[in-house]
Write a protein that holds these residues in place. Structure first.
Motif, PDB file in Angstrom:
ATOM      1  N   LEU A 115      32.308  38.581  76.932  1.00 31.04           N
ATOM      2  CA  LEU A 115      33.364  37.917  77.686  1.00 31.04           C
ATOM      3  C   LEU A 115      32.792  36.920  78.687  1.00 31.04           C
ATOM      4  O   LEU A 115      33.324  35.812  78.859  1.00 31.04           O
ATOM      5  CB  LEU A 115      34.219  38.959  78.413  1.00 31.04           C
ATOM      6  N   ARG A 169      39.995  43.283  69.225  1.00 32.45           N
ATOM      7  CA  ARG A 169      40.732  42.143  69.761  1.00 32.45           C
ATOM      8  C   ARG A 169      39.802  41.062  70.288  1.00 32.45           C
ATOM      9  O   ARG A 169      40.226  39.916  70.466  1.00 32.45           O
ATOM     10  CB  ARG A 169      41.678  42.607  70.877  1.00 32.45           C
ATOM     11  N   LEU A 170      38.558  41.417  70.542  1.00 36.84           N
ATOM     12  CA  LEU A 170      37.589  40.419  70.983  1.00 36.84           C
ATOM     13  C   LEU A 170      37.378  39.350  69.917  1.00 36.84           C
ATOM     14  O   LEU A 170      37.138  38.176  70.237  1.00 36.84           O
ATOM     15  CB  LEU A 170      36.261  41.107  71.333  1.00 36.84           C
ATOM     16  N   GLU A 174      39.964  31.954  69.131  1.00 33.76           N
ATOM     17  CA  GLU A 174      40.757  31.007  69.914  1.00 33.76           C
ATOM     18  C   GLU A 174      39.857  30.126  70.774  1.00 33.76           C
ATOM     19  O   GLU A 174      40.135  28.925  70.950  1.00 33.76           O
ATOM     20  CB  GLU A 174      41.740  31.778  70.800  1.00 33.76           C
ATOM     21  N   VAL A 175      38.778  30.684  71.311  1.00 35.74           N
ATOM     22  CA  VAL A 175      37.845  29.886  72.105  1.00 35.74           C
ATOM     23  C   VAL A 175      37.142  28.860  71.217  1.00 35.74           C
ATOM     24  O   VAL A 175      36.942  27.695  71.618  1.00 35.74           O
ATOM     25  CB  VAL A 175      36.821  30.800  72.804  1.00 35.74           C
ATOM     26  N   VAL A 179      39.980  36.671  70.376  1.00 36.19           N
ATOM     27  CA  VAL A 179      39.681  35.827  71.534  1.00 36.19           C
ATOM     28  C   VAL A 179      38.601  34.811  71.183  1.00 36.19           C
ATOM     29  O   VAL A 179      38.685  33.623  71.535  1.00 36.19           O
ATOM     30  CB  VAL A 179      39.252  36.698  72.733  1.00 36.19           C
ATOM     31  N   PHE A 230      38.156  35.272  81.901  1.00 38.32           N
ATOM     32  CA  PHE A 230      37.176  36.052  81.149  1.00 38.32           C
ATOM     33  C   PHE A 230      36.325  36.898  82.094  1.00 38.32           C
ATOM     34  O   PHE A 230      36.033  38.058  81.801  1.00 38.32           O
ATOM     35  CB  PHE A 230      36.279  35.111  80.338  1.00 38.32           C
ATOM     36  N   VAL A 247      46.604  34.805  74.170  1.00 41.24           N
ATOM     37  CA  VAL A 247      45.688  35.744  73.513  1.00 41.24           C
ATOM     38  C   VAL A 247      45.009  36.638  74.544  1.00 41.24           C
ATOM     39  O   VAL A 247      44.848  37.851  74.329  1.00 41.24           O
ATOM     40  CB  VAL A 247      44.657  34.970  72.674  1.00 41.24           C
ATOM     41  N   LEU A 248      44.627  36.059  75.661  1.00 47.09           N
ATOM     42  CA  LEU A 248      43.968  36.855  76.705  1.00 47.09           C
ATOM     43  C   LEU A 248      44.926  37.872  77.316  1.00 47.09           C
ATOM     44  O   LEU A 248      44.503  38.963  77.716  1.00 47.09           O
ATOM     45  CB  LEU A 248      43.414  35.933  77.797  1.00 47.09           C
ATOM     46  N   LEU A 255      45.421  30.055  74.446  1.00 42.68           N
ATOM     47  CA  LEU A 255      44.318  30.965  74.778  1.00 42.68           C
ATOM     48  C   LEU A 255      44.743  31.966  75.845  1.00 42.68           C
ATOM     49  O   LEU A 255      44.359  33.144  75.800  1.00 42.68           O
ATOM     50  CB  LEU A 255      43.106  30.159  75.242  1.00 42.68           C
ATOM     51  N   THR A 290      41.074  29.313  83.560  1.00 45.30           N
ATOM     52  CA  THR A 290      40.908  29.950  82.253  1.00 45.30           C
ATOM     53  C   THR A 290      39.534  30.586  82.128  1.00 45.30           C
ATOM     54  O   THR A 290      39.403  31.704  81.610  1.00 45.30           O
ATOM     55  CB  THR A 290      41.121  28.917  81.133  1.00 45.30           C
ATOM     56  N   PHE A 340      44.982  40.737  75.045  1.00 43.61           N
ATOM     57  CA  PHE A 340      43.715  41.446  75.253  1.00 43.61           C
ATOM     58  C   PHE A 340      43.768  42.283  76.531  1.00 43.61           C
ATOM     59  O   PHE A 340      43.261  43.410  76.586  1.00 43.61           O
ATOM     60  CB  PHE A 340      42.573  40.428  75.316  1.00 43.61           C
TER      61      PHE A 340
END
Length: 534
Positions: free
Chosen positions: A354, A487-488, A494-495, A491, A231, A310-311, A307, A227, A314
């Protein structure tokens, strides 16, 4: 006649001479392959082990486990105790021992639980069947097999059962049928069932010992590291994509002529888009693993799956951004150069954010409060101001010299220019040939050929005959960059949610380490499919 015979003989001689030459060439090719085979094999063995040294350790563990369990056959006292049923211990080690501890626990406990339940139920069926007559006993056993088999198979379709206990249900069906059917003809089936259960328990015990205590590989750690690597891969894709979009012609030609066939942009987001099943499998196996962390709390592995979703969304934006580099209509490089600095600066800030998110997950700490810094907002504002400073580029003019007419496109495509009334005149003349079948077929074939000749140019005519702005493709590229920034935020949320549920440590300035770790940039498919072993 003599001349013809001479020619035929010379042809046969030439053909005869070519045969040994072709055979010799074929033998040379085979010889070269045989010479290269040992070197190629050694190179493959080294590469597989270098990618992940844990593979070598796992192979040694499997070999040692098989040697250990084979002692049930090799040692006379043990063989007298278990007999030929010792083979079930060997089969259990082959099937159950997986690369990670979670996968081994999942399959081992499923196999043990399925065998225990099947044996218990089979003994109950046998106890009831013996109270009836011989004929009714066979009928009762057949009915029990039908009911239990149908019920267990139907339960495999339940999502929770299929996700967690599907392998156990299969073992349950296999063991139950073996014991129940054998009990009709064999008297000492109880002893056989006991011996099989003991040998399976021994095999599972050896597998768990090897997986949990000797160089364990944790599915949760693999999911965690993978994960974090996502990024870094996405950051690398964005950076490479923007740099390539604003590269000059010399850099573009150098890249096209380079021998590197891998596209760094594609490799960066490919692993993210293809990771859904990989994430779910690792999360499932990680949920079976014991709580081996320092605080011994249950880790939210399903939050990693969320997560990952979501990525992926993205990453779809990055795919669209990459598509801007490969469109047929491109903004001239001179126009792109006007917006190069703000776009590169904006991409750099997104890349930095990121990487910071990836490091926060890798080191299990909350991300920096200033992850969406003022620099990112300033880069957005600079891009906005740069676009507003050139309004004419995005509006277009009536005297656009780049306008391409219908006749120009058709002539450049190599086709013949058609008269406007050509097709209509043929359509009008259709009524005069309605009664003539051959004429009608000929007219249809001509019309079809003309349409096929015009078809490759119609899509270009529809676009280039219009008066579009030459900066329109760049507008799409810039809008996708802004969409990435939007969209960042999702992310980051969610992080932060993952860090809160997983109890990450608080942010500390001294812990900030922003770097790209190539080791974890790609997922390694180390789980081997062994269900077919049963």
């Amino acid at each position: 006649m003599g001349v013809e015979m001479e020619v035929n003989n010379s042809g046969e001689n030439n053909t005869t001479n070519w045969v040994p030459i072709m055979k010799k060439l074929h033998m040379n090719v085979v010889g070269e392959k045989v010479k290269k085979f040992p070197k190629l094999t050694c190179r493959t063995i080294w590469r597989v082990g270098k990618e992940d040294p844990r593979r070598v350790i796992h192979s040694i563990k499997v070999g040692f486990s098989l040697t250990l369990v084979s002692l049930l056959y090799l040692m006379e006292p043990l063989f007298k105790g278990f007999g030929s049923n010792a083979i079930w211990a060997v089969m259990t080690v082959v099937v159950v021992l997986e690369f990670t501890a979670g996968a081994t626990l999942c399959k081992g406990l499923n196999r043990g639980l399925g065998t225990l339940l099947a044996g218990s139920l089979a003994f109950l069926i046998e106890y009831v069947a013996t109270k009836t007559g011989h004929i009714f006993r066979a009928i009762f056993i057949g009915a029990a097999l039908f009911f239990i088999g149908a019920t267990a198979t139907y339960m495999r379709f339940f999502p929770y059962i299929k996700r967690n206990y599907d392998y156990g249900v299969v073992i349950f069906l296999l063991t139950f049928n073996l014991i129940t059917v054998s009990s009709y003809r064999v008297d000492n089936v109880l002893k056989i069932a006991h011996e099989r259960f003991y040998t399976i328990a021994i095999g599972c015990g050896i597998c768990l010992l090897m997986s949990l205590l000797i160089f364990p590989n944790w599915s949760g750690e693999d999911l965690h590291n993978f994960t974090a690597a996502k990024f870094e891969g996405l950051a690398k894709s964005i950076e490479a994509c923007v740099n390539e979009y604003f590269s000059d012609e010399e850099q573009q030609k150098a890249k096209e002529n380079s021998s590197d066939l891998e596209d760094p942009i594609y490799n960066g987001y490919k692993t993210v888009l293809d990771s859904k099943s990989f994430d779910e499998t690792l999360a499932l196996y990680a949920s079976w693993e014991p709580r081996h962390s320092r605080h011994c709390y249950r880790f939210p592995w399903q939050q990693y799956v969320k997560l990952g979703n979501v990525l992926r969304h993205f990453g779809y934006t990055i795919v669209a951004l990459h598509g801007c580099l490969q469109t047929e209509i491109q903004t001239p490089r001179s126009v792109r150069a006007m917006f190069k600095d703000p776009c590169i600066r904006l991409a750099g800030e997104v890349t930095k954010a990121l990487k910071e998110l990836g490091d926060s997950i890798r080191y299990r700490r909350h991300c920096s409060p200033e992850i969406l810094s003022d620099h990112l907002h300033e880069a957005l504002q600079d891009l906005n101001n740069a676009i507003k400073s050139q309004p004419k580029l995005f509006i277009g003019s009536k005297n656009n010299t780049n306008k391409i007419t219908l006749a120009t496109v058709v002539s450049k495509s190599g086709g013949q220019q058609q008269q406007p009334g050509a097709l209509s005149s043929r359509r009008v003349s259709l009524s005069s040939v309605k009664t003539d079948t051959s004429a009608l077929l000929e007219w249809k074939s001509k019309l079809s050929n003309e349409r096929k000749s015009l078809r490759p140019t119609l899509s270009k005519i529809a676009i280039t005959s219009l008066e579009f702005s030459e900066a329109l493709p760049f507008a799409a590229f810039a809008s996708l960059l802004v969409e990435i920034v939007a969209r960042l935020d999702l992310v980051i949320e969610e992080v932060e949610e993952l860090g809160r549920i997983a109890h990450f440590k608080e942010f500390n300035d001294q812990d900030v380490v922003v770097k790209f770790d190539e080791k974890h940039s790609m997922p390694l498919q180390n789980e081997l499919p062994t269900d077919a072993g049963d």
